[in-house]
Structures are given as C-alpha cells and as structure tokens.
Design an enzyme around this catalytic site. Structure first.
Site, PDB file in Angstrom:
ATOM      1  CG  ASP A 289       3.006   4.116  -4.049  1.00 14.07           C
ATOM      2  OD1 ASP A 289       1.867   3.368  -4.198  1.00 14.07           O
ATOM      3  OD2 ASP A 289       2.988   5.076  -3.470  1.00 14.07           O
TER       4      ASP A 289
ATOM      5  CG  HIS B 278      -4.301   0.530  -8.063  1.00 13.73           C
ATOM      6  ND1 HIS B 278      -5.888   0.507  -7.807  1.00 13.73           N
ATOM      7  CD2 HIS B 278      -3.855   1.351  -7.263  1.00 13.73           C
ATOM      8  CE1 HIS B 278      -5.745   1.446  -6.928  1.00 13.73           C
ATOM      9  NE2 HIS B 278      -4.648   2.187  -6.415  1.00 13.73           N
TER      10      HIS B 278
ATOM     11  CG  HIS C 193      -1.855   0.886   1.399  1.00 14.37           C
ATOM     12  ND1 HIS C 193      -2.359   1.815   0.296  1.00 14.37           N
ATOM     13  CD2 HIS C 193      -2.696   1.387   2.221  1.00 14.37           C
ATOM     14  CE1 HIS C 193      -3.293   2.591   0.609  1.00 14.37           C
ATOM     15  NE2 HIS C 193      -3.928   2.396   1.936  1.00 14.37           N
TER      16      HIS C 193
HETATM   17  C1  SDX Z   1      -1.189   2.036  -3.291  1.00 18.95           C
HETATM   18  O1  SDX Z   1      -6.265   0.783  -3.060  1.00 18.95           O
HETATM   19  C2  SDX Z   1      -5.670   2.219  -3.244  1.00 18.95           C
HETATM   20  O2  SDX Z   1      -6.239   2.739  -3.758  1.00 18.95           O
HETATM   21  C3  SDX Z   1      -4.285   2.072  -3.189  1.00 18.95           C
HETATM   22  C4  SDX Z   1      -3.366   3.431  -3.220  1.00 18.95           C
HETATM   23  C5  SDX Z   1      -3.861   4.722  -2.701  1.00 18.95           C
HETATM   24  O3  SDX Z   1      -4.020   5.897  -3.316  1.00 18.95           O
HETATM   25  O4  SDX Z   1      -4.759   4.268  -1.672  1.00 18.95           O
HETATM   26  O5  SDX Z   1      -3.599   3.458  -4.785  1.00 18.95           O
HETATM   27  C6  SDX Z   1      -2.124   3.436  -3.113  1.00 18.95           C
HETATM   28  O6  SDX Z   1      -1.223   1.364  -2.549  1.00 18.95           O
HETATM   29  C7  SDX Z   1      -0.899   1.757  -4.871  1.00 18.95           C
HETATM   30  C8  SDX Z   1      -0.292   0.296  -4.764  1.00 18.95           C
HETATM   31  C9  SDX Z   1       1.038   0.286  -4.378  1.00 18.95           C
HETATM   32  N1  SDX Z   1       1.602  -1.059  -4.365  1.00 18.95           N
HETATM   33  C10 SDX Z   1       2.518  -1.707  -5.079  1.00 18.95           C
HETATM   34  O7  SDX Z   1       3.038  -1.040  -6.111  1.00 18.95           O
HETATM   35  C11 SDX Z   1       2.860  -2.960  -4.755  1.00 18.95           C
HETATM   36  C12 SDX Z   1       2.968  -3.824  -5.992  1.00 18.95           C
HETATM   37  N2  SDX Z   1       1.620  -4.111  -6.303  1.00 18.95           N
HETATM   38  C13 SDX Z   1       1.049  -5.297  -5.980  1.00 18.95           C
HETATM   39  O8  SDX Z   1       1.433  -5.665  -4.815  1.00 18.95           O
HETATM   40  C14 SDX Z   1      -0.599  -5.328  -6.381  1.00 18.95           C
HETATM   41  O9  SDX Z   1      -0.410  -4.934  -7.697  1.00 18.95           O
HETATM   42  C15 SDX Z   1      -1.394  -4.719  -5.388  1.00 18.95           C
HETATM   43  C16 SDX Z   1      -1.663  -4.951  -3.871  1.00 18.95           C
HETATM   44  C17 SDX Z   1      -1.254  -3.137  -5.675  1.00 18.95           C
HETATM   45  C18 SDX Z   1      -2.806  -5.143  -5.883  1.00 18.95           C
HETATM   46  O10 SDX Z   1      -3.092  -6.284  -5.597  1.00 18.95           O
HETATM   47  P1  SDX Z   1      -4.262  -7.301  -5.923  1.00 18.95           P
HETATM   48  O11 SDX Z   1      -5.384  -6.024  -6.698  1.00 18.95           O
HETATM   49  O12 SDX Z   1      -4.864  -7.992  -4.890  1.00 18.95           O
HETATM   50  O13 SDX Z   1      -4.125  -8.017  -7.247  1.00 18.95           O
HETATM   51  P2  SDX Z   1      -3.364  -9.630  -7.009  1.00 18.95           P
HETATM   52  O14 SDX Z   1      -2.300  -9.342  -6.035  1.00 18.95           O
HETATM   53  O15 SDX Z   1      -4.473 -10.310  -7.008  1.00 18.95           O
HETATM   54  O16 SDX Z   1      -2.508  -9.759  -8.441  1.00 18.95           O
HETATM   55  C19 SDX Z   1      -3.139 -10.117  -9.794  1.00 18.95           C
HETATM   56  C20 SDX Z   1      -2.232 -10.705 -10.301  1.00 18.95           C
HETATM   57  C21 SDX Z   1      -1.597 -11.955  -9.406  1.00 18.95           C
HETATM   58  O17 SDX Z   1      -1.318 -12.889 -10.453  1.00 18.95           O
HETATM   59  P3  SDX Z   1      -2.370 -14.183 -10.416  1.00 18.95           P
HETATM   60  O18 SDX Z   1      -2.385 -14.558  -9.074  1.00 18.95           O
HETATM   61  O19 SDX Z   1      -3.476 -13.639 -11.160  1.00 18.95           O
HETATM   62  O20 SDX Z   1      -1.479 -15.307 -11.374  1.00 18.95           O
HETATM   63  O21 SDX Z   1      -1.279  -9.944 -10.835  1.00 18.95           O
HETATM   64  C22 SDX Z   1      -0.067 -10.384 -10.158  1.00 18.95           C
HETATM   65  C23 SDX Z   1      -0.354 -11.208  -9.047  1.00 18.95           C
HETATM   66  O22 SDX Z   1       0.834 -12.096  -8.962  1.00 18.95           O
HETATM   67  N3  SDX Z   1       0.484  -8.932  -9.677  1.00 18.95           N
HETATM   68  C24 SDX Z   1       1.973  -8.803  -9.964  1.00 18.95           C
HETATM   69  C25 SDX Z   1       1.828  -7.364  -9.395  1.00 18.95           C
HETATM   70  N4  SDX Z   1       0.963  -7.082  -8.924  1.00 18.95           N
HETATM   71  C26 SDX Z   1       0.022  -8.117  -9.234  1.00 18.95           C
HETATM   72  N5  SDX Z   1       2.850  -9.378 -10.411  1.00 18.95           N
HETATM   73  C27 SDX Z   1       4.105  -8.637 -10.389  1.00 18.95           C
HETATM   74  N6  SDX Z   1       4.427  -7.608 -10.188  1.00 18.95           N
HETATM   75  C28 SDX Z   1       3.243  -6.954  -9.399  1.00 18.95           C
HETATM   76  N7  SDX Z   1       3.560  -5.330  -8.916  1.00 18.95           N
END
Ligand code: SDX
Length: 428
Positions: A364, A307, A266
C-alpha cells in the site's frame, strides 16, 4: 510416510495428547488441534497469528524471504510477463491458459462488463459525498437481487458464472462510484478495450468526446490489479470464507470482503498512506512522525509499513516502486509526495525500531502515489484494491465451496460473570 505427531501434556488431564502434524508443499507444518474440543479445551489465538484456518492451493507467502507465489508462479514474473485477466484465469483454474483458453476467457469477461440497468438507480440513493467504499458494499451486495440464475452455490456452473460476473462488473461498478461522486454521467463499458483500459475509459471518459487511454498508464493499472489480486488468508479473504461457510451467496460474500477490506489496517491503508503524507506535509516533519510511530502511547502508525506476514520487503512493494517511477516519468510528474515518500522510506528503513520490528514498506505504500499520479482520488484507492482482490476472494470462496468445509464457528475464552440470579429493580 509415518505421520508426525505433537505430544501435548496438559496439567489436570493425566494423559499426553497426541496431535497429528500435517505438512504442506511449502511453508510451516501445522498441528491439527481438532481433537482438543473432545478433551474439553480450546486453543487461544486472537487475530489468528498462529492459526491455519484452512488448506489451500491458491497462494503461498513466505514472509521471512519475501516470497509470494500464485499457483506456484512468483508475483514479479506475473507482474512482468502476464496480464490481470491471465492472472485471474490462473487463480481460478490453477494453470496458465493457452492461447485459445485466454482468448475465450477474456471474451467471456469483457462480455459480462455491463450491469443490469436497474442497478444504476441504486447509486441515486446515496449522498454525492458518500465514501465510494460505502457505495460498493451496497451495490455489490445488491447484485444478488439481480442474478437469481447463478445463486446455487452447489452448482459448479453457477459458481463459475458468478465468478465471471463479479470479475467483469467490478470495474463498471467502481467507475460508477467515481462518476456519481463527481456528478458526471456513467460511462458504459467498451468491449473493444482491454480490461484496464476499459476501467480507465469508464473512470475518465465522457460521452461528449472519444476516450484516449494512455497505454503506459493502462499497463500500470493492469499491473496494480495483478499485485492486488490475492494474498492468502488475509482479513478480507478470511471474511469471505467465513461468510461463504454459512452458505451465503457469492455476491453477499464478496460484499462482506469489501467491508473488511475498508479498514485502514488492511485495504484502507493505501488511502491512509496519502492522508498520512498529507499530514506530514514536508520532509522536515518526517522525524517527528517517525517518533510518533515509535511512541507506544501514541496510536499513530506509519501507514504503508509493516505486515502480519512479511518480515522482509513485500515483493509487491518492490514491483510497485518500479511502476511508481515509470508512471511519474511518463506523466512528467515530480510529485513532492513521492519525494516525501522516498525520504520517509529511507529514514524508516534505517531506523533501529523499524529494523528490529521488521517493518518494511508494504504494497500500500506506493500504490497510493501511483493512483494519485493517474488522477484517481484518494477515496477511490481502496475501491481499486477491492476491484483487483475480487478474483482472489472468489477463487478462495470457490475452493472452499467445491471442497469439504464446515461452518466457521470459533469459540472463546470467557472471562465474564459466572451464573447469577436476576435482581428486582427496587433492590438494585
Ligand atoms: C494489507 O494480510 C494481508 O495479506 C494484507 C495485505 C493483503 O494483500 O491482503 O497485504 C494488504 O493490509 C497490507 C497492510 C496495510 N496496513 C498498513 O500499512 C497499516 C500500518 N501497518 C500496521 O497497522 C500493522 O503493521 C499491520 C496491521 C499491517 C500488521 O500488524 P500485526 O501483524 O498485528 O503486528 P502488530 O500490530 O502486533 O505490530 C507488531 C509491532 C507492534 O509493536 P509492539 O507492540 O511489538 O511493541 O510493530 C509495531 C506495533 O506497534 N508496528 C508498527 C507498525 N506496524 C506494526 N509501528 C509503527 N508503524 C507501523 N506501521
């Protein structure tokens, strides 16, 4: 207008349940499932991927189209035409202020920037190498020990004063975290400076000489505050709402939001992006790390990408990317970190894995590079996110408390042991 309904046929319950469907101004309809408990059944939605937790009028996001509106105003317009305190007024009151309203609001906020002098002693209890987010969790929660005159959550004026105090004092508390870690004296706020310039003054000023704040950098800082101000029901805002639903005071609720924001998935992602770029080190290693991010057996994720809601470019990232180039140009910095970030973005965005999973750079991805260029240490990045997001948290808290709400109390799918009797230790 005839209310839409969802028909739900459940095996074992020999009747079709009718669930009301509610429509908002924008965005998906919602199925009202509140009557299911009486039928002895729950919905199941870990991570609340498909759940609307509340009704709100503050922020709207369309993840497929990459749209972000604050009280109806697009984020790119606010970033280019507004300033952070005007955005705060909009989020809190629902309308843009006219000139007298803006002057009054700015004056109120700038005149609440000092903290109770005894609060400065809290910092001395922390190790000098404490993570600033640990300090912020502590000192923001401690505010409730000082402001007993604004803790009646049912008093609209108390809620407004608490909002003023939090928006005004977060920059002071945040800058004090930085000063404490580097062993420099705390800088008092200056009410003659604008909000962002005052923050930079408290961060980088020293008592032994006058502070010169670069207006380009101050404008970039203010824009970063705007871009982080609010974002619908994200994890930390949902935490603030849940804490507030028990009747906890606003300072305790914001401290809970700070704790939730700290996580690398996050608000901690901006710090994690810089640490990741450090780990990648050189463009020649990008392919290796992209492969790691795609490997299901590797916990590594590309920080700053993906996201929960945006399956398109995060509109904040677009503005942040432009600001990034403006700041680096102003500072004459050709930070290799930015070049590495640009290369990483190019490769990731053309890779089929990221395209198929709709993983785009989020807010971010660029903010960390700007903050680093300004000279802010990585450990302070999430503190700045928390500073900016305080207005969003308090706006949602106030929207909930000023309306009708219930204490948040989710249920569960229990898969543990059925009832069994205690066994004496000698028989185990
Ligand atoms: C913020 O919610 C908000 O609005 C948050 C925010 C705000 O202003 O408040 O926008 C701020 O938190 C932005 C996000 C910052 N986080 C990151 O950059 C960390 C990296 N991103 C991931 O951890 C992830 O994308 C999340 C946590 C942001 C979202 O995760 P979800 O929606 O739970 O999606 P998921 O984990 O189920 O991923 C879907 C797929 C998965 O693959 P499968 O299981 O479907 O095969 O996408 C893959 C994940 O493995 N995936 C990634 C990835 N993010 C998702 N693979 C590689 N790198 C990534 N960054």
């Amino acid at each position: 207008m005839v209310e839409k309904k969802a028909q739900l046929k459940i095996e074992g319950i020999n009747k079709t349940l009718e669930l009301p469907i509610h429509s908002g101004t924008l965005g998906p309809d919602v199925i009202d499932v509140r009557s299911l408990t009486a039928e002895g059944i729950f919905t199941y939605d870990p991570g609340f991927v498909s759940t609307a937790s509340c009704e709100s009028k503050i922020t709207f996001i369309d993840g497929d189209k990459g749209i972000l509106l604050h009280r109806g105003y697009p984020i790119d317009q606010l970033a280019s035409k507004s300033d952070y305190l005007e955005t705060c007024y909009l989020l809190l009151y629902g309308e843009l202020p006219n000139k007298p309203q803006k002057e009054e609001f700015d004056g109120i906020i700038m005149n609440h920037t000092m903290i109770h002098e005894q609060l400065t002693h809290f910092y001395n209890g922390f190790r000098r190498d404490a993570h600033p987010m640990a300090v912020m969790c502590g000192v923001v929660g401690a505010l409730s020990a000082f402001y007993h005159d604004s803790l009646d959550i049912n008093d609209e004026r108390h809620r407004e004063i608490a909002a003023f105090r939090l928006i005004a004092k977060m920059p002071t508390l945040a800058a004090m975290c930085y000063k404490y870690v580097i062993g420099q004296p705390f800088m008092y706020p200056r009410n003659d400076l604008d909000y962002a310039s005052n923050f930079l003054h408290m961060m980088f000023g020293v008592p032994s000489e006058p502070t010169e704040v670069n207006p380009i950098i101050a404008k970039a800082m203010d824009k970063i505050f705007i871009l982080h101000a609010d974002h619908e029901q994200n994890a930390s805002t949902s935490t603030v709402r849940l804490a507030g639903s028990s009747g906890a005071n606003p300072f305790a609720c914001i401290a809970a939001g700070i704790a939730a924001l700290w996580g690398p998935a996050h608000g901690g992602a901006n710090e994690a992006v810089l640490n990741m770029l450090d780990e990648i080190g050189d463009v020649s290693n990008v392919d290796k790390f992209i492969a790691k991010a795609k490997d299901k057996n590797d916990p590594f994720r590309l920080m700053g990408f993906g996201h929960r809601v945006y399956k398109n470019f995060d509109p904040r990232a677009k503005v942040m990317r432009e600001t990034c180039h403006e700041v680096l140009k102003e500072l004459g910095s050709n930070d290799p970190m930015l070049e590495l970030a640009m290369k990483l973005e190019d490769i990731a965005r053309s890779d089929s894995y990221f395209i198929e999973k709709k993983l785009y750079p989020n807010v971010d991805f660029y903010s960390g590079i700007i903050l680093k260029a300004i000279g802010i240490p990585t450990s302070m990045f999430t503190v700045i996110f928390a500073l900016a997001r305080t207005v969003g948290w308090i706006a949602h808290w106030n929207e909930m408390i000023s309306g009708s709400y219930k204490i948040g109390r989710p249920r569960q799918l229990y898969t543990g042991e059925a009832k069994r009797d205690h066994i004496p230790i000698e028989e185990r």
